[in-house]
Write a protein that holds these residues in place. Structure first.
Motif, PDB file in Angstrom:
ATOM      1  N   VAL A  92       0.838  -1.203   0.000  1.00  0.00           N
ATOM      2  CA  VAL A  92       0.000   0.000   0.000  1.00  0.00           C
ATOM      3  C   VAL A  92       0.870   1.250   0.000  1.00  0.00           C
ATOM      4  O   VAL A  92       2.045   1.211   0.344  1.00  0.00           O
ATOM      5  CB  VAL A  92      -0.943   0.028   1.225  1.00  0.00           C
ATOM      6  N   ASP A  93       0.266   2.354  -0.402  1.00  0.00           N
ATOM      7  CA  ASP A  93       0.923   3.651  -0.339  1.00  0.00           C
ATOM      8  C   ASP A  93       0.403   4.373   0.894  1.00  0.00           C
ATOM      9  O   ASP A  93      -0.804   4.430   1.130  1.00  0.00           O
ATOM     10  CB  ASP A  93       0.621   4.476  -1.589  1.00  0.00           C
ATOM     11  N   VAL A  94       1.321   4.920   1.698  1.00  0.00           N
ATOM     12  CA  VAL A  94       0.952   5.528   2.970  1.00  0.00           C
ATOM     13  C   VAL A  94       1.711   6.834   3.163  1.00  0.00           C
ATOM     14  O   VAL A  94       2.876   6.946   2.780  1.00  0.00           O
ATOM     15  CB  VAL A  94       1.300   4.580   4.145  1.00  0.00           C
ATOM     16  N   ALA A  95       1.037   7.813   3.762  1.00  0.00           N
ATOM     17  CA  ALA A  95       1.687   9.041   4.207  1.00  0.00           C
ATOM     18  C   ALA A  95       1.344   9.238   5.677  1.00  0.00           C
ATOM     19  O   ALA A  95       0.186   9.118   6.070  1.00  0.00           O
ATOM     20  CB  ALA A  95       1.224  10.235   3.390  1.00  0.00           C
ATOM     21  N   LEU A  96       2.362   9.512   6.484  1.00  0.00           N
ATOM     22  CA  LEU A  96       2.178   9.723   7.909  1.00  0.00           C
ATOM     23  C   LEU A  96       2.920  11.003   8.289  1.00  0.00           C
ATOM     24  O   LEU A  96       4.108  11.136   7.998  1.00  0.00           O
ATOM     25  CB  LEU A  96       2.738   8.535   8.696  1.00  0.00           C
ATOM     26  N   VAL A  97       2.205  11.938   8.903  1.00  0.00           N
ATOM     27  CA  VAL A  97       2.809  13.193   9.347  1.00  0.00           C
ATOM     28  C   VAL A  97       2.550  13.315  10.842  1.00  0.00           C
ATOM     29  O   VAL A  97       1.416  13.175  11.298  1.00  0.00           O
ATOM     30  CB  VAL A  97       2.206  14.405   8.602  1.00  0.00           C
ATOM     31  N   VAL A  98       3.629  13.567  11.604  1.00  0.00           N
ATOM     32  CA  VAL A  98       3.542  13.653  13.061  1.00  0.00           C
ATOM     33  C   VAL A  98       4.219  14.934  13.517  1.00  0.00           C
ATOM     34  O   VAL A  98       5.313  15.265  13.053  1.00  0.00           O
ATOM     35  CB  VAL A  98       4.246  12.440  13.711  1.00  0.00           C
ATOM     36  N   PHE A  99       3.563  15.656  14.432  1.00  0.00           N
ATOM     37  CA  PHE A  99       4.149  16.849  15.033  1.00  0.00           C
ATOM     38  C   PHE A  99       4.594  16.503  16.444  1.00  0.00           C
ATOM     39  O   PHE A  99       3.813  15.979  17.234  1.00  0.00           O
ATOM     40  CB  PHE A  99       3.131  17.990  15.079  1.00  0.00           C
ATOM     41  N   SER A 100       5.843  16.806  16.763  1.00  0.00           N
ATOM     42  CA  SER A 100       6.386  16.513  18.087  1.00  0.00           C
ATOM     43  C   SER A 100       5.852  17.516  19.104  1.00  0.00           C
ATOM     44  O   SER A 100       5.298  18.555  18.736  1.00  0.00           O
ATOM     45  CB  SER A 100       7.911  16.567  18.059  1.00  0.00           C
ATOM     46  N   PRO A 101       6.049  17.235  20.402  1.00  0.00           N
ATOM     47  CA  PRO A 101       5.644  18.202  21.429  1.00  0.00           C
ATOM     48  C   PRO A 101       6.351  19.557  21.257  1.00  0.00           C
ATOM     49  O   PRO A 101       5.813  20.582  21.656  1.00  0.00           O
ATOM     50  CB  PRO A 101       6.072  17.540  22.738  1.00  0.00           C
ATOM     51  N   SER A 102       7.538  19.544  20.642  1.00  0.00           N
ATOM     52  CA  SER A 102       8.257  20.805  20.407  1.00  0.00           C
ATOM     53  C   SER A 102       7.926  21.386  19.033  1.00  0.00           C
ATOM     54  O   SER A 102       8.647  22.251  18.533  1.00  0.00           O
ATOM     55  CB  SER A 102       9.760  20.580  20.550  1.00  0.00           C
ATOM     56  N   GLN A 103       6.846  20.904  18.409  1.00  0.00           N
ATOM     57  CA  GLN A 103       6.314  21.405  17.129  1.00  0.00           C
ATOM     58  C   GLN A 103       7.206  21.130  15.914  1.00  0.00           C
ATOM     59  O   GLN A 103       7.092  21.807  14.907  1.00  0.00           O
ATOM     60  CB  GLN A 103       5.985  22.899  17.218  1.00  0.00           C
ATOM     61  N   LYS A 104       8.091  20.131  16.010  1.00  0.00           N
ATOM     62  CA  LYS A 104       8.858  19.712  14.839  1.00  0.00           C
ATOM     63  C   LYS A 104       8.006  18.730  14.057  1.00  0.00           C
ATOM     64  O   LYS A 104       7.225  17.967  14.612  1.00  0.00           O
ATOM     65  CB  LYS A 104      10.167  19.044  15.247  1.00  0.00           C
ATOM     66  N   VAL A 105       8.178  18.743  12.730  1.00  0.00           N
ATOM     67  CA  VAL A 105       7.383  17.880  11.864  1.00  0.00           C
ATOM     68  C   VAL A 105       8.218  16.673  11.455  1.00  0.00           C
ATOM     69  O   VAL A 105       9.372  16.815  11.047  1.00  0.00           O
ATOM     70  CB  VAL A 105       6.924  18.635  10.603  1.00  0.00           C
ATOM     71  N   PHE A 106       7.628  15.492  11.568  1.00  0.00           N
ATOM     72  CA  PHE A 106       8.255  14.254  11.124  1.00  0.00           C
ATOM     73  C   PHE A 106       7.275  13.588  10.170  1.00  0.00           C
ATOM     74  O   PHE A 106       6.073  13.558  10.420  1.00  0.00           O
ATOM     75  CB  PHE A 106       8.547  13.334  12.303  1.00  0.00           C
ATOM     76  N   SER A 107       7.801  13.051   9.075  1.00  0.00           N
ATOM     77  CA  SER A 107       6.899  12.426   8.105  1.00  0.00           C
ATOM     78  C   SER A 107       7.512  11.148   7.547  1.00  0.00           C
ATOM     79  O   SER A 107       8.724  10.977   7.523  1.00  0.00           O
ATOM     80  CB  SER A 107       6.593  13.390   6.969  1.00  0.00           C
ATOM     81  N   PHE A 108       6.630  10.270   7.131  1.00  0.00           N
ATOM     82  CA  PHE A 108       7.015   9.040   6.452  1.00  0.00           C
ATOM     83  C   PHE A 108       6.046   8.867   5.297  1.00  0.00           C
ATOM     84  O   PHE A 108       4.842   9.067   5.459  1.00  0.00           O
ATOM     85  CB  PHE A 108       6.922   7.831   7.383  1.00  0.00           C
ATOM     86  N   GLY A 109       6.550   8.518   4.149  1.00  0.00           N
ATOM     87  CA  GLY A 109       5.679   8.288   3.006  1.00  0.00           C
ATOM     88  C   GLY A 109       6.236   7.229   2.089  1.00  0.00           C
ATOM     89  O   GLY A 109       7.440   7.132   1.906  1.00  0.00           O
ATOM     90  N   HIS A 110       5.349   6.436   1.554  1.00  0.00           N
ATOM     91  CA  HIS A 110       5.748   5.436   0.564  1.00  0.00           C
ATOM     92  C   HIS A 110       4.797   5.542  -0.610  1.00  0.00           C
ATOM     93  O   HIS A 110       3.609   5.339  -0.431  1.00  0.00           O
ATOM     94  CB  HIS A 110       5.700   4.038   1.158  1.00  0.00           C
TER      95      HIS A 110
END
Length: 132
Positions: free
Chosen positions: A48-66
């Motif tokens: 499957v194709d997936v996109a995941l976006v997460v914001f840390s408690p310090s408001q930094k953005v982390f993402s994973f996508g395939h």
């Protein structure tokens, strides 16, 4: 042999926001890496194709996508169907074979590196024994 300490096993953690900022950041980092690993496994196992976006408690953005985050988000926002032409169908098996070959090469290099490290450690011990 018993240390006298009673082990209670794994305890259930109450689900509420942590107050300690340091513990919050550490927990976030551990959970984020575990979550990204699970999403990666999901993509690999189910195709499957997936996109995941997460914001840390310090408001930094982390993402994973395939295959990548931008492609997935564009597909979601604009309802663009995935590209499924014969060129991609030809390239994907070739890419997978190349990745497998590179992984095998990496394993071989890591094994060689470990052997060399062991030899280096043995040489260091012999040098210490000889100089003592």
């Amino acid at each position: 042999m018993s240390s006298g300490r009673k082990v209670r096993g794994r305890q259930k953690i109450e689900m509420k926001k942590m107050n300690n900022e340091r513990n919050l950041q550490v927990t976030f980092s551990k959970c984020r890496s575990g979550l990204f690993k699970k999403v990666s496994e999901f993509c690999t196992l189910c195709g499957v194709d997936v996109a995941l976006v997460v914001f840390s408690p310090s408001q930094k953005v982390f993402s994973f996508g395939h295959p990548n985050v931008d492609t997935i988000i564009d597909r979601y926002l604009f309802r663009v169907p995935p590209q499924n032409n014969s060129t991609i169908e030809f390239i994907e098996p070739h890419r997978s074979a190349k990745v497998c070959a590179l992984n095998a090469e990496l394993i071989q290099i890591n094994n060689t590196l470990n052997e060399k490290k062991k030899l280096g450690d043995e040489l260091s011990l012999l040098c210490k024994a000889f100089n003592a």
